[in-house]
Design a protein around this motif. Structure first.
Motif, PDB file in Angstrom:
ATOM      1  N   HIS A  70       0.846  -1.206   0.000  1.00  0.00           N
ATOM      2  CA  HIS A  70       0.000   0.000   0.000  1.00  0.00           C
ATOM      3  C   HIS A  70       0.881   1.257   0.000  1.00  0.00           C
ATOM      4  O   HIS A  70       0.638   2.204  -0.768  1.00  0.00           O
ATOM      5  N   THR A  71       1.902   1.264   0.859  1.00  0.00           N
ATOM      6  CA  THR A  71       2.796   2.428   0.932  1.00  0.00           C
ATOM      7  C   THR A  71       3.561   2.612  -0.373  1.00  0.00           C
ATOM      8  O   THR A  71       3.683   3.728  -0.891  1.00  0.00           O
ATOM      9  N   VAL A  72       4.073   1.514  -0.925  1.00  0.00           N
ATOM     10  CA  VAL A  72       4.841   1.578  -2.170  1.00  0.00           C
ATOM     11  C   VAL A  72       3.978   2.076  -3.322  1.00  0.00           C
ATOM     12  O   VAL A  72       4.352   3.000  -4.053  1.00  0.00           O
ATOM     13  N   LEU A  73       2.795   1.475  -3.481  1.00  0.00           N
ATOM     14  CA  LEU A  73       1.930   1.834  -4.615  1.00  0.00           C
ATOM     15  C   LEU A  73       1.334   3.230  -4.451  1.00  0.00           C
ATOM     16  O   LEU A  73       1.093   3.924  -5.442  1.00  0.00           O
ATOM     17  N   GLU A  74       1.106   3.644  -3.224  1.00  0.00           N
ATOM     18  CA  GLU A  74       0.594   4.997  -2.993  1.00  0.00           C
ATOM     19  C   GLU A  74       1.609   6.023  -3.481  1.00  0.00           C
ATOM     20  O   GLU A  74       1.247   7.024  -4.118  1.00  0.00           O
ATOM     21  N   TYR A  75       2.894   5.769  -3.217  1.00  0.00           N
ATOM     22  CA  TYR A  75       3.934   6.696  -3.677  1.00  0.00           C
ATOM     23  C   TYR A  75       4.073   6.640  -5.199  1.00  0.00           C
ATOM     24  O   TYR A  75       4.218   7.680  -5.858  1.00  0.00           O
ATOM     25  N   VAL A  76       4.003   5.424  -5.750  1.00  0.00           N
ATOM     26  CA  VAL A  76       4.053   5.274  -7.212  1.00  0.00           C
ATOM     27  C   VAL A  76       2.937   6.069  -7.870  1.00  0.00           C
ATOM     28  O   VAL A  76       3.157   6.801  -8.848  1.00  0.00           O
ATOM     29  N   ASN A  77       1.742   5.946  -7.334  1.00  0.00           N
ATOM     30  CA  ASN A  77       0.582   6.612  -7.935  1.00  0.00           C
ATOM     31  C   ASN A  77       0.689   8.134  -7.862  1.00  0.00           C
ATOM     32  O   ASN A  77       0.249   8.833  -8.779  1.00  0.00           O
ATOM     33  N   THR A  78       1.278   8.652  -6.782  1.00  0.00           N
ATOM     34  CA  THR A  78       1.449  10.108  -6.690  1.00  0.00           C
ATOM     35  C   THR A  78       2.431  10.609  -7.745  1.00  0.00           C
ATOM     36  O   THR A  78       2.347  11.761  -8.187  1.00  0.00           O
ATOM     37  N   LEU A  79       3.362   9.745  -8.159  1.00  0.00           N
ATOM     38  CA  LEU A  79       4.324  10.127  -9.201  1.00  0.00           C
ATOM     39  C   LEU A  79       3.724  10.020 -10.596  1.00  0.00           C
ATOM     40  O   LEU A  79       3.942  10.882 -11.452  1.00  0.00           O
ATOM     41  N   LEU A  80       2.959   8.963 -10.827  1.00  0.00           N
ATOM     42  CA  LEU A  80       2.519   8.653 -12.186  1.00  0.00           C
ATOM     43  C   LEU A  80       1.164   9.246 -12.564  1.00  0.00           C
ATOM     44  O   LEU A  80       0.941   9.603 -13.717  1.00  0.00           O
ATOM     45  N   ARG A  81       0.253   9.333 -11.599  1.00  0.00           N
ATOM     46  CA  ARG A  81      -1.097   9.805 -11.932  1.00  0.00           C
ATOM     47  C   ARG A  81      -1.098  11.215 -12.524  1.00  0.00           C
ATOM     48  O   ARG A  81      -1.819  11.470 -13.510  1.00  0.00           O
ATOM     49  N   PRO A  82      -0.320  12.164 -11.980  1.00  0.00           N
ATOM     50  CA  PRO A  82      -0.320  13.512 -12.575  1.00  0.00           C
ATOM     51  C   PRO A  82       0.149  13.534 -14.019  1.00  0.00           C
ATOM     52  O   PRO A  82      -0.163  14.469 -14.762  1.00  0.00           O
ATOM     53  N   GLN A  83       0.912  12.536 -14.450  1.00  0.00           N
ATOM     54  CA  GLN A  83       1.401  12.492 -15.826  1.00  0.00           C
ATOM     55  C   GLN A  83       0.433  11.777 -16.755  1.00  0.00           C
ATOM     56  O   GLN A  83       0.699  11.635 -17.946  1.00  0.00           O
ATOM     57  N   GLY A  84      -0.690  11.340 -16.216  1.00  0.00           N
ATOM     58  CA  GLY A  84      -1.703  10.743 -17.071  1.00  0.00           C
ATOM     59  C   GLY A  84      -1.646   9.242 -17.186  1.00  0.00           C
ATOM     60  O   GLY A  84      -2.384   8.655 -17.980  1.00  0.00           O
ATOM     61  N   TRP A  85      -0.781   8.596 -16.409  1.00  0.00           N
ATOM     62  CA  TRP A  85      -0.709   7.138 -16.478  1.00  0.00           C
ATOM     63  C   TRP A  85      -1.990   6.529 -15.925  1.00  0.00           C
ATOM     64  O   TRP A  85      -2.477   6.917 -14.860  1.00  0.00           O
ATOM     65  N   ALA A  86      -2.538   5.554 -16.638  1.00  0.00           N
ATOM     66  CA  ALA A  86      -3.695   4.814 -16.140  1.00  0.00           C
ATOM     67  C   ALA A  86      -3.215   3.834 -15.074  1.00  0.00           C
ATOM     68  O   ALA A  86      -2.293   3.050 -15.322  1.00  0.00           O
ATOM     69  N   ILE A  87      -3.798   3.896 -13.897  1.00  0.00           N
ATOM     70  CA  ILE A  87      -3.380   3.028 -12.796  1.00  0.00           C
ATOM     71  C   ILE A  87      -4.055   1.672 -12.967  1.00  0.00           C
ATOM     72  O   ILE A  87      -5.242   1.508 -12.663  1.00  0.00           O
ATOM     73  N   LYS A  88      -3.302   0.704 -13.454  1.00  0.00           N
ATOM     74  CA  LYS A  88      -3.856  -0.619 -13.731  1.00  0.00           C
ATOM     75  C   LYS A  88      -3.328  -1.665 -12.762  1.00  0.00           C
ATOM     76  O   LYS A  88      -3.210  -2.839 -13.096  1.00  0.00           O
ATOM     77  N   TRP A  89      -2.996  -1.249 -11.582  1.00  0.00           N
ATOM     78  CA  TRP A  89      -2.490  -2.154 -10.554  1.00  0.00           C
ATOM     79  C   TRP A  89      -3.111  -1.760  -9.210  1.00  0.00           C
ATOM     80  O   TRP A  89      -3.627  -0.656  -9.028  1.00  0.00           O
ATOM     81  N   SER A  90      -3.076  -2.666  -8.274  1.00  0.00           N
ATOM     82  CA  SER A  90      -3.594  -2.417  -6.928  1.00  0.00           C
ATOM     83  C   SER A  90      -2.883  -3.352  -5.965  1.00  0.00           C
ATOM     84  O   SER A  90      -2.178  -4.287  -6.376  1.00  0.00           O
ATOM     85  N   VAL A  91      -3.081  -3.118  -4.668  1.00  0.00           N
ATOM     86  CA  VAL A  91      -2.457  -3.973  -3.656  1.00  0.00           C
ATOM     87  C   VAL A  91      -2.900  -5.422  -3.835  1.00  0.00           C
ATOM     88  O   VAL A  91      -2.080  -6.346  -3.845  1.00  0.00           O
ATOM     89  N   ASP A  92      -4.208  -5.625  -3.993  1.00  0.00           N
ATOM     90  CA  ASP A  92      -4.723  -6.993  -4.118  1.00  0.00           C
ATOM     91  C   ASP A  92      -4.221  -7.684  -5.382  1.00  0.00           C
ATOM     92  O   ASP A  92      -3.918  -8.881  -5.372  1.00  0.00           O
ATOM     93  N   LEU A  93      -4.134  -6.944  -6.489  1.00  0.00           N
ATOM     94  CA  LEU A  93      -3.674  -7.541  -7.742  1.00  0.00           C
ATOM     95  C   LEU A  93      -2.198  -7.934  -7.662  1.00  0.00           C
ATOM     96  O   LEU A  93      -1.812  -9.034  -8.070  1.00  0.00           O
TER      97      LEU A  93
END
Length: 332
Positions: free
Chosen positions: A152-175
């Protein structure tokens, strides 16, 4: 004359034996008929499946654990045939080699993406190395709860980096924790592109994904095509187009002017070493060293990569030279 008790019993047993034999015969006949009916039914079903097989996934594609789905729950998996395709295997190998190269100092060796990344440990180290940012997580955790907290901590940081650039978030903790290969590959491709890693991903890699859903107690399957990579140009520059994108797309007639200006700038400095460049596409050498020197000199990390220049990509070469030109154009 009355029959003796022994004879009477014998006659009775014989009659009973005939009756039992008759009953067993009828039962046997019934069983044979039922068996033939079942065989016929099975044959018809087999024929039906053979006809429909090219139009629908076969039963072997549905894993036993999928029967444990909750109502309206969905699970996805890569079709086994897609895993055997050369481009898919190449993508997986390139990503594994890239991770091992980044983490060589950590003495971490990844062998399989699903088994080595699901608990968050390798992803944590990879992200920290790429971003030069230390994450506040426990170093080692064996429990599922602890692993998911780390993810959760790792992906939360990843998403803060990538989401503003328009990356579609196609991953999650459960996946990721569930070892979903599609989600893991989407995440790694995004990280490699975002951090402009020195890795050449195979282009146009797609896989067939089997989607299993449970509705009203029944499993329903379907196939979708999932794109894992497009072109390097699109993946690297889709969210950060610059003047050179515009130049190539909308003003190619001005390209020769830009090339001439940059060649003049390059020769101004190379002439001091008795060197001269006449063709940008084929005469730029020691590219990796040039990139390192640029970053040591405080220049912004170029959008292009060394291998892009080496592969004679003109746009990448122009970007690198323009990066140098803007800093040193007034230096004699």
């Amino acid at each position: 004359m009355a029959a003796s008790p022994a004879r009477s019993a014998s006659v009775h047993q014989a009659a009973r034996g005939k009756k039992d034999e008759s009953f067993l015969g009828k039962l046997g006949g019934t069983l044979v008929r039922k068996k033939k009916i079942k065989e016929l039914s099975d044959l018809q079903e087999e024929g039906k499946n053979a006809i429909n097989a090219p139009m629908s996934p076969t039963s072997r594609e549905v894993h036993p654990e999928d029967t444990m789905l909750e109502e309206n729950e969905e699970r996805t998996m890569i079709d086994p045939s897609s895993k055997e395709e050369a481009k898919f295997k190449e993508l997986v190998k390139v990503l594994i080699d890239w991770i091992n190269d980044v983490l060589v100092e950590e003495r971490i060796i990844v062998k399989t993406l699903e088994d080595d990344l699901y608990d968050g440990q390798v992803l944590q180290k990879l992200l920290e190395k790429l971003s030069n940012h230390k994450l506040n997580v426990a170093e080692v955790t064996q429990s599922e709860i602890g692993q998911k907290q780390k993810l959760h901590t790792v992906l939360e940081y990843v998403n803060t980096l990538l989401r503003p650039q328009g990356w579609a978030i196609k991953w999650s903790v459960d996946l990721i924790h569930g070892k979903n290969m599609v989600a893991i590959l989407h995440l790694l491709v995004a990280l490699a592109m975002h951090f402009r890693s020195r890795v050449r991903l195979p282009e146009h890699v797609s896989v067939q994904v089997l989607v299993v859903r449970k509705r009203e107690g029944m499993l329903h399957t379907s196939h979708i095509t999932e794109e894992l990579t497009s072109t390097t140009e699109l993946m690297m520059g889709r969210f950060e187009r610059d003047a050179f994108d515009t130049l190539f797309d909308h003003a190619p007639d001005k390209l020769s002017v830009v090339k001439k200006s940059l060649i003049t700038f390059v020769n101004k400095h190379l002439n001091k070493l008795n060197l001269e460049v006449t063709e940008l596409e084929t005469q730029v050498h020691n590219v990796s060293l040039a990139f390192e020197l640029m970053q040591d000199g405080g220049l912004k990390k170029p959008k292009a990569r060394p291998e892009d220049v080496v592969s004679l990509d003109l746009k990448s070469t122009l970007r690198v030279l323009y990066n140098l030109f803007t800093k040193y154009k007034n230096v004699e």
